[in-house]
Design an enzyme around this catalytic site. Structure first.
Site, PDB file in Angstrom:
ATOM      1  N   GLN A 264       0.805  -1.203   0.133  1.00  0.00           N
ATOM      2  CA  GLN A 264       0.120  -0.034   0.236  1.00  0.00           C
ATOM      3  C   GLN A 264       0.862   1.281  -0.069  1.00  0.00           C
ATOM      4  OE1 GLN A 264      -3.368   0.033  -0.214  1.00  0.00           O
ATOM      5  NE2 GLN A 264      -3.672  -2.212  -0.226  1.00  0.00           N
ATOM      6  N   TYR A 293      -5.532 -12.729  -3.450  1.00  0.00           N
ATOM      7  CA  TYR A 293      -4.689 -11.440  -3.911  1.00  0.00           C
ATOM      8  C   TYR A 293      -4.054 -10.926  -2.665  1.00  0.00           C
ATOM      9  CZ  TYR A 293      -8.023 -12.164  -7.530  1.00  0.00           C
ATOM     10  OH  TYR A 293      -8.933 -12.668  -8.610  1.00  0.00           O
ATOM     11  N   GLU A 314      -1.404 -15.780  -3.458  1.00  0.00           N
ATOM     12  CA  GLU A 314      -0.855 -14.498  -4.343  1.00  0.00           C
ATOM     13  C   GLU A 314      -0.099 -15.333  -5.357  1.00  0.00           C
ATOM     14  OE1 GLU A 314      -0.751 -10.912  -4.315  1.00  0.00           O
ATOM     15  OE2 GLU A 314       1.168 -11.371  -5.887  1.00  0.00           O
ATOM     16  N   ASP A 359      -9.119  -8.829  -2.587  1.00  0.00           N
ATOM     17  CA  ASP A 359      -8.454  -7.247  -2.801  1.00  0.00           C
ATOM     18  C   ASP A 359      -7.620  -7.648  -4.194  1.00  0.00           C
ATOM     19  OD1 ASP A 359      -7.383  -4.913  -2.793  1.00  0.00           O
ATOM     20  OD2 ASP A 359      -5.817  -5.256  -1.413  1.00  0.00           O
ATOM     21  N   CYS A 386     -10.193  -0.850  -6.194  1.00  0.00           N
ATOM     22  CA  CYS A 386      -9.905   0.561  -6.665  1.00  0.00           C
ATOM     23  C   CYS A 386     -10.602   0.810  -7.801  1.00  0.00           C
ATOM     24  CB  CYS A 386      -8.433   0.597  -6.580  1.00  0.00           C
ATOM     25  SG  CYS A 386      -7.598  -0.836  -7.929  1.00  0.00           S
TER      26      CYS A 386
HETATM   27  C1  LIG Z   1      -4.445  -4.743  -5.182  1.00  0.00           C
HETATM   28  S1  LIG Z   1      -3.084  -5.752  -4.986  1.00  0.00           S
HETATM   29  C2  LIG Z   1      -3.514  -6.200  -3.109  1.00  0.00           C
HETATM   30  C3  LIG Z   1      -2.371  -6.772  -2.508  1.00  0.00           C
HETATM   31  C4  LIG Z   1      -2.676  -6.912  -0.727  1.00  0.00           C
HETATM   32  N1  LIG Z   1      -3.967  -7.110  -0.431  1.00  0.00           N
HETATM   33  C5  LIG Z   1      -2.320  -5.428  -0.206  1.00  0.00           C
HETATM   34  O1  LIG Z   1      -3.364  -4.961   0.279  1.00  0.00           O
HETATM   35  O2  LIG Z   1      -1.174  -4.925  -0.037  1.00  0.00           O
HETATM   36  C6  LIG Z   1      -3.372  -6.910  -5.862  1.00  0.00           C
HETATM   37  C7  LIG Z   1      -2.407  -8.204  -5.658  1.00  0.00           C
HETATM   38  O3  LIG Z   1      -2.967  -9.290  -6.394  1.00  0.00           O
HETATM   39  C8  LIG Z   1      -1.956  -9.922  -7.097  1.00  0.00           C
HETATM   40  N2  LIG Z   1      -2.450 -10.867  -8.142  1.00  0.00           N
HETATM   41  C9  LIG Z   1      -2.895 -10.120  -9.545  1.00  0.00           C
HETATM   42  N3  LIG Z   1      -3.433 -11.053 -10.189  1.00  0.00           N
HETATM   43  C10 LIG Z   1      -3.516 -12.179  -9.378  1.00  0.00           C
HETATM   44  C11 LIG Z   1      -3.995 -13.586  -9.662  1.00  0.00           C
HETATM   45  N4  LIG Z   1      -4.590 -14.046 -10.731  1.00  0.00           N
HETATM   46  N5  LIG Z   1      -3.823 -14.506  -8.602  1.00  0.00           N
HETATM   47  C12 LIG Z   1      -2.856 -14.325  -7.377  1.00  0.00           C
HETATM   48  N6  LIG Z   1      -2.549 -12.837  -7.171  1.00  0.00           N
HETATM   49  C13 LIG Z   1      -2.832 -12.132  -8.201  1.00  0.00           C
HETATM   50  C14 LIG Z   1      -0.842  -8.921  -7.440  1.00  0.00           C
HETATM   51  O4  LIG Z   1       0.615  -9.427  -7.646  1.00  0.00           O
HETATM   52  C15 LIG Z   1      -0.958  -7.819  -5.962  1.00  0.00           C
HETATM   53  O5  LIG Z   1      -0.043  -8.347  -5.375  1.00  0.00           O
END
Ligand SMILES: C[S@@+](CC[C@H](N)C(=O)[O-])C[C@H]1O[C@@H](n2cnc3c(N)ncnc32)[C@H](O)[C@@H]1O
Length: 435
Positions: A264, A293, A314, A359, A386
Site C-alpha cells: 500500500q 490476492y 498470491e 483485494d 480500486c
Molecule cells: C491490489 S493488490 C493487493 C495486495 C494486498 N492485498 C495488499 O493490500 O497489499 C493485488 C495483488 O494481487 C496479485 N495478483 C494479481 N493477479 C493475481 C492472480 N490472478 N492470482 C493471484 N494473485 C494475483 C498482485 O500481484 C498483487 O499483489
C-alpha cells in the site's frame, strides 16, 4: 483540432468533466461541474467525444490553483480537496447504482486523507535521456519533474540526489539518464530509509549502471540500497550496492519488502482500511480465514497475529517470499502462503472458511473466482476495490447469490487523483427460520 464551447454537467469515472454538444456526450479533461469551458477535441466517435479544456470561461468555486504546471499523475490537483471527496462519493454511488443495481446501500461518507499531499511511499518515474518524471497526458512524452509533491520527503531527497549525480558526473557515469528507462523508489515511513531500483534502457552499459548506482548511493545518506531490475530474470532484483529489501510497519507488524512487491502506498489510510477488515472478520483462534490476492500479507499477517489461521493466495514470486519472511520476522505462525493464481487455487479448495478478504488488482476478479467463492459460501466477504465500475460488476453475482451489503466504505488512498478505493463488507443473508 476542432474546439467546442460547452457547459460541464457532471464528472465521470476516470475524472473527466462531462458535457454535451448537439446531443453528443463530451468528456472534457480538466473541466468541473457547473463550468463553462472551451474544449479542444482529441477523439471523436459517433456517440461521444473526448478533449482537453483549453479555456475556463466561468470557473467553479471548487477550482484551485494547481501545484504543478503540468501533471498527468495528479490529474485532480486543480480541484479543492473537499470537492475531490464529494466527486468520488458521487461517482461511486452512480457506478454502483448503474452496474450492480445498488441504490439503497449503506454508503458511508469517505474516510478522508489526513495528508492530501506528500503521502506516497513509492513511485516509478520514466526517464528519456534528458527528462525524469511522468508521462504527459495521453502520450509517451516524459515531463521532467524535479520535485514530486505527492511523494514522502525522503523520496524527493533521493530524486534530488539522483539528478545531482547525473548532472555533475556525466563523465563518471558515461551517458546520463539514457542508461535507465525507469527509476523506482520506495521508502520506509517507519525506519526513514529508502531503496532505489534502476530499470536499464536497452543496451545500457553494465559498468556505467554500476557507477551510477554507487554515485547515487554515496550521494543520498538515506538510501539503503540501489537495485537493478534484471528484466531477463523477472524474479530477481539484485542489489548493486547496499540492501535489496526494505522494512516498513503496518499495524505494528514489520514487513520485509522487495522492490517489486505490491505494498500500500498510503500507509495512514491503509491502517484505517485494515482496522475495518479486522472489525468485519473479528479474527480469533479457531477461525480459518482466506486472503485472496494477498500481496505481502498486508491483511493476512495482522489477521493471523490476532489468532486466526489464514490461507493467503498470491501469484507474485517476490511478494510471497516477502510475506513468508515477514511472518517469520514477527513470529506469526498461523499463516500459510500459496504461491498460485487465485483462479487455479480456488477450484481445488474444499475447506469451510469463516471469512474472506478479496483485494484484486484494478481489473477485478475473473468470473470463475466469484463462482468458486459462492460455492465455498463463507459467511463474510470483505471486497476491497480500486475501481467502482469493476466493483459494481463483481458485486452483481455475489448479491444474486444471497450476499447482502453490510458496509460500503470509500477510503481516500489517492488524493489529487480520481482513483477511488472502496471497502465492501458482504454477509450471507440469514437462512430462513425452519419453524
Ligand atoms: C491490489 S493488490 C493487493 C495486495 C494486498 N492485498 C495488499 O493490500 O497489499 C493485488 C495483488 O494481487 C496479485 N495478483 C494479481 N493477479 C493475481 C492472480 N490472478 N492470482 C493471484 N494473485 C494475483 C498482485 O500481484 C498483487 O499483489
Amino acid at each position: 483540432m476542432h474546439e467546442l464551447h460547452i457547459t460541464i454537467e457532471g464528472i465521470a469515472q476516470g475524472g473527466d468533466g462531462v458535457g454535451r454538444s448537439d446531443g453528443m456526450v463530451v468528456f472534457a479533461r480538466g473541466g468541473l461541474p457547473g463550468e463553462e469551458v472551451r474544449v479542444r477535441l482529441t477523439e471523436r466517435k459517433s456517440s461521444y467525444a473526448r478533449g482537453e479544456v483549453v479555456e475556463v470561461i466561468t470557473a467553479s468555486p471548487d477550482r484551485v490553483q494547481p501545484v504543478l504546471a503540468t501533471s498527468n499523475h495528479a490529474p485532480w490537483q486543480h480541484i479543492a480537496y473537499e470537492a475531490q471527496v464529494r466527486f468520488k462519493e458521487t461517482i461511486l454511488r452512480e457506478q454502483l447504482a448503474k452496474l450492480a443495481g445498488v441504490d439503497r446501500a449503506p454508503l458511508r461518507p469517505m474516510l478522508v486523507a489526513p495528508h492530501p499531499w506528500g503521502y506516497r511511499n513509492a513511485a516509478t518515474l520514466h526517464c528519456d535521456g534528458s527528462a525524469c518524471g511522468y508521462y504527459a497526458s495521453g502520450s509517451r512524452t516524459v515531463i521532467d519533474l524535479p520535485h514530486d509533491p505527492l511523494l514522502l520527503p525522503a523520496l524527493n531527497e533521493a530524486l534530488v540526489g539522483l539528478r545531482k549525480v547525473v548532472a555533475e558526473s556525466d563523465a563518471v557515469i558515461g551517458s546520463r539518464l539514457r542508461l535507465v528507462r525507469e527509476v523506482s523508489l520506495r521508502t520506509s515511513g517507519a525506519f526513514g530509509y529508502s531503496l532505489g531500483t534502476l530499470h536499464p534502457a536497452p543496451g545500457a552499459d553494465p559498468a556505467a549502471l554500476q557507477r551510477l548506482a554507487h554515485a547515487w548511493f554515496d550521494e543520498v545518506a538515506s538510501l539503503a540500497g540501489v537495485c537493478l531490475d534484471d528484466a531477463e530474470f523477472h524474479r530477481t532484483h539484485k542489489a548493486i550496492v547496499g540492501v535489496a529489501s526494505l522494512h516498513d510497519t503496518l499495524d505494528e507488524i514489520v514487513f520485509s519488502l522487495s522492490p517489486t512487491s505490491f505494498f500500500q502506498v498510503n500507509l495512514p489510510q491503509a491502517e484505517q482500511m485494515l482496522a475495518l477488515v479486522k472489525q468485519a472478520l473479528e479474527p480469533a483462534p479457531g477461525q480459518h480465514l482466506l486472503d485472496l490476492y494477498s500481496g505481502v500479507g498486508t491483511f493476512a499477517l495482522p489477521l493471523a497475529a490476532a489468532g486466526a489461521k489464514v490461507t493467503a493466495i498470491e501469484d507474485h514470486w517476490d511478494a510471497v517470499t516477502d510475506g513468508e519472511r515477514s511472518a517469520a520476522l514477527n513470529g506469526i505462525g498461523g499463516v500459510n502462503f500459496l504461491r498460485a493464481s487465485v483462479e487455479r487455487a480456488l477450484v481445488r479448495m474444499e475447506e469451510r472458511f469463516d471469512g474472506v478478504v478479496l483485494d484484486p488488482p484494478r481489473r477485478g476478479c475473473h468470473p470463475s473466482v466469484l463462482t468458486e467463492l459462492i460455492r465455498l459460501a463463507p459467511p463474510c466477504i470483505v471486497y476491497i476495490s480500486c475501481h467502482p465500475g469493476i466493483l459494481g460488476r463483481d458485486l452483481m453475482p455475489l448479491l444474486r447469490a444471497g450476499y447482502q451489503i453490510q458496509l460500503l466504505q470509500p477510503i481516500d488512498l489517492f488524493p489529487q487523483t480520481p482513483h477511488i478505493e472502496t471497502l465492501v463488507v458482504l454477509q450471507q443473508a440469514a437462512l430462513p427460520d425452519p419453524q
